[in-house]
Write a protein that holds these residues in place. Sequence first.
Motif, PDB file in Angstrom:
ATOM      1  N   ILE A 172      42.976  42.783  37.868  1.00 21.88           N
ATOM      2  CA  ILE A 172      42.706  41.259  37.269  1.00 21.88           C
ATOM      3  C   ILE A 172      42.269  40.626  38.397  1.00 21.88           C
ATOM      4  CG2 ILE A 172      43.931  39.273  36.452  1.00 21.88           C
ATOM      5  CD1 ILE A 172      46.517  41.436  34.989  1.00 21.88           C
ATOM      6  N   LYS A 173      41.682  40.886  39.774  1.00 20.89           N
ATOM      7  CA  LYS A 173      41.456  39.813  40.044  1.00 20.89           C
ATOM      8  C   LYS A 173      39.636  40.332  39.896  1.00 20.89           C
ATOM      9  CE  LYS A 173      44.197  39.422  44.152  1.00 20.89           C
ATOM     10  NZ  LYS A 173      44.768  39.948  45.794  1.00 20.89           N
ATOM     11  N   GLU A 174      39.225  41.319  39.670  1.00 21.45           N
ATOM     12  CA  GLU A 174      38.284  42.207  38.817  1.00 21.45           C
ATOM     13  C   GLU A 174      37.493  41.980  37.858  1.00 21.45           C
ATOM     14  OE1 GLU A 174      37.875  46.283  39.345  1.00 21.45           O
ATOM     15  OE2 GLU A 174      38.363  46.239  41.224  1.00 21.45           O
ATOM     16  N   VAL A 175      38.863  41.526  36.564  1.00 15.86           N
ATOM     17  CA  VAL A 175      37.931  40.779  35.520  1.00 15.86           C
ATOM     18  C   VAL A 175      37.651  39.197  36.095  1.00 15.86           C
ATOM     19  CG1 VAL A 175      39.141  40.131  33.116  1.00 15.86           C
ATOM     20  CG2 VAL A 175      39.803  42.398  34.542  1.00 15.86           C
ATOM     21  N   ILE A 176      38.590  38.683  36.680  1.00 13.27           N
ATOM     22  CA  ILE A 176      38.587  37.126  37.002  1.00 13.27           C
ATOM     23  C   ILE A 176      36.786  36.923  37.592  1.00 13.27           C
ATOM     24  CG2 ILE A 176      39.027  35.302  37.874  1.00 13.27           C
ATOM     25  CD1 ILE A 176      42.028  36.394  37.718  1.00 13.27           C
ATOM     26  N   LYS A 177      36.583  38.130  38.422  1.00 12.07           N
ATOM     27  CA  LYS A 177      35.392  37.802  39.090  1.00 12.07           C
ATOM     28  C   LYS A 177      34.244  38.346  37.839  1.00 12.07           C
ATOM     29  CE  LYS A 177      35.666  40.042  43.140  1.00 12.07           C
ATOM     30  NZ  LYS A 177      35.260  41.124  44.054  1.00 12.07           N
ATOM     31  N   GLU A 189      52.080  37.366  33.453  1.00 10.78           N
ATOM     32  CA  GLU A 189      51.800  36.849  35.076  1.00 10.78           C
ATOM     33  C   GLU A 189      51.297  37.147  35.841  1.00 10.78           C
ATOM     34  OE1 GLU A 189      55.615  38.775  35.876  1.00 10.78           O
ATOM     35  OE2 GLU A 189      56.554  38.033  34.028  1.00 10.78           O
ATOM     36  N   VAL A 190      50.784  38.112  35.608  1.00 10.74           N
ATOM     37  CA  VAL A 190      49.828  37.867  37.333  1.00 10.74           C
ATOM     38  C   VAL A 190      48.223  36.862  36.381  1.00 10.74           C
ATOM     39  CG1 VAL A 190      47.942  39.802  38.138  1.00 10.74           C
ATOM     40  CG2 VAL A 190      50.209  40.359  38.012  1.00 10.74           C
ATOM     41  N   VAL A 191      48.242  36.965  35.810  1.00 16.20           N
ATOM     42  CA  VAL A 191      46.897  35.906  34.850  1.00 16.20           C
ATOM     43  C   VAL A 191      46.711  34.584  35.298  1.00 16.20           C
ATOM     44  CG1 VAL A 191      45.449  35.350  33.513  1.00 16.20           C
ATOM     45  CG2 VAL A 191      45.739  37.526  33.623  1.00 16.20           C
ATOM     46  N   LYS A 192      48.080  34.792  35.544  1.00 22.43           N
ATOM     47  CA  LYS A 192      48.454  32.502  35.637  1.00 22.43           C
ATOM     48  C   LYS A 192      48.676  32.960  36.614  1.00 22.43           C
ATOM     49  CE  LYS A 192      51.606  31.313  31.945  1.00 22.43           C
ATOM     50  NZ  LYS A 192      52.531  31.057  31.657  1.00 22.43           N
ATOM     51  N   GLN A 193      48.856  33.557  37.294  1.00 23.97           N
ATOM     52  CA  GLN A 193      49.233  33.329  38.916  1.00 23.97           C
ATOM     53  C   GLN A 193      48.408  33.136  39.563  1.00 23.97           C
ATOM     54  OE1 GLN A 193      51.875  36.707  40.896  1.00 23.97           O
ATOM     55  NE2 GLN A 193      51.069  36.008  43.187  1.00 23.97           N
ATOM     56  N   LEU A 194      47.189  33.953  38.986  1.00 25.96           N
ATOM     57  CA  LEU A 194      46.144  34.282  40.563  1.00 25.96           C
ATOM     58  C   LEU A 194      45.068  33.284  39.225  1.00 25.96           C
ATOM     59  CD1 LEU A 194      44.699  37.869  39.745  1.00 25.96           C
ATOM     60  CD2 LEU A 194      45.677  36.748  41.622  1.00 25.96           C
ATOM     61  N   LEU A 195      45.701  32.844  38.365  1.00 24.61           N
ATOM     62  CA  LEU A 195      44.460  31.181  37.911  1.00 24.61           C
ATOM     63  C   LEU A 195      45.022  29.664  38.619  1.00 24.61           C
ATOM     64  CD1 LEU A 195      43.311  32.158  34.581  1.00 24.61           C
ATOM     65  CD2 LEU A 195      41.659  32.713  36.236  1.00 24.61           C
ATOM     66  N   SER A 196      46.480  30.500  38.640  1.00 23.06           N
ATOM     67  CA  SER A 196      46.710  28.307  39.139  1.00 23.06           C
ATOM     68  C   SER A 196      46.818  28.117  40.974  1.00 23.06           C
ATOM     69  CB  SER A 196      48.169  28.884  38.899  1.00 23.06           C
ATOM     70  OG  SER A 196      48.744  29.287  38.174  1.00 23.06           O
ATOM     71  N   LYS A 226      40.003  34.079  27.947  1.00 23.74           N
ATOM     72  CA  LYS A 226      38.975  34.925  28.456  1.00 23.74           C
ATOM     73  C   LYS A 226      39.607  36.037  28.526  1.00 23.74           C
ATOM     74  CE  LYS A 226      36.094  32.910  30.561  1.00 23.74           C
ATOM     75  NZ  LYS A 226      35.311  32.163  31.194  1.00 23.74           N
ATOM     76  N   VAL A 227      39.866  35.600  29.772  1.00 25.19           N
ATOM     77  CA  VAL A 227      40.342  36.594  30.592  1.00 25.19           C
ATOM     78  C   VAL A 227      41.787  37.411  30.332  1.00 25.19           C
ATOM     79  CG1 VAL A 227      41.947  36.791  33.475  1.00 25.19           C
ATOM     80  CG2 VAL A 227      40.433  34.877  32.774  1.00 25.19           C
ATOM     81  N   MET A 228      42.998  37.025  29.756  1.00 23.61           N
ATOM     82  CA  MET A 228      43.473  38.053  28.968  1.00 23.61           C
ATOM     83  C   MET A 228      43.298  39.316  27.725  1.00 23.61           C
ATOM     84  SD  MET A 228      47.091  37.653  30.594  1.00 23.61           S
ATOM     85  CE  MET A 228      47.581  37.822  28.556  1.00 23.61           C
ATOM     86  N   GLY A 229      42.159  38.609  27.221  1.00 22.51           N
ATOM     87  CA  GLY A 229      41.375  39.681  26.445  1.00 22.51           C
ATOM     88  C   GLY A 229      40.362  40.128  26.963  1.00 22.51           C
TER      89      GLY A 229
END
Length: 148
Positions: free
Chosen positions: A104-109, A141-148, A121-124
């Motif tokens: 997910i860190k890679e997806v966010i990047k 949960e992980v996406v929310k945690q990393l974006l907060s 956008k990240v969840m998709g």
Amino acid sequence: MLQQKVDQEIKAAMLAKSEARLRGLRAIKAAILLAKSEKGNSEGLTEETEVKVLQKLAKQRKESADIYKAQNRDDLYTIEMEELKVIEEFLPQQLSREEITELIKEVIKSTGASSVKDMGKVMGAANKELAGKADGKTISEVVKQLLS
């Protein structure tokens, strides 16, 4: 594909007189037949669709088991967990939370997301990347945690 494998497993479970395994296998077979009869699936199911069907069954069993556990109905909890164990045999290997976090860190990047506003956008992208390898609740949960 999956249906033939399940049919073979049902025969083996019947011969072994394994009631718990037979219940789980019959649930899988019923879900596959139902998915096949739905509109647009007349030729058969893709592997991706089969995985989604199995994930749905597993999620239902987990939720039911949690409810039964909270109500101290160990008899029903045991039945759900036995079926869940059988269903999970047919699912792809699930990733650990650490592996999910790294992906997910890679997806966010790659999406350039910077805040919780970009969660959709990240969840998709994350759901496409992790399809069949992680459940949606953990991904969220992980996406929310990393974006907060």
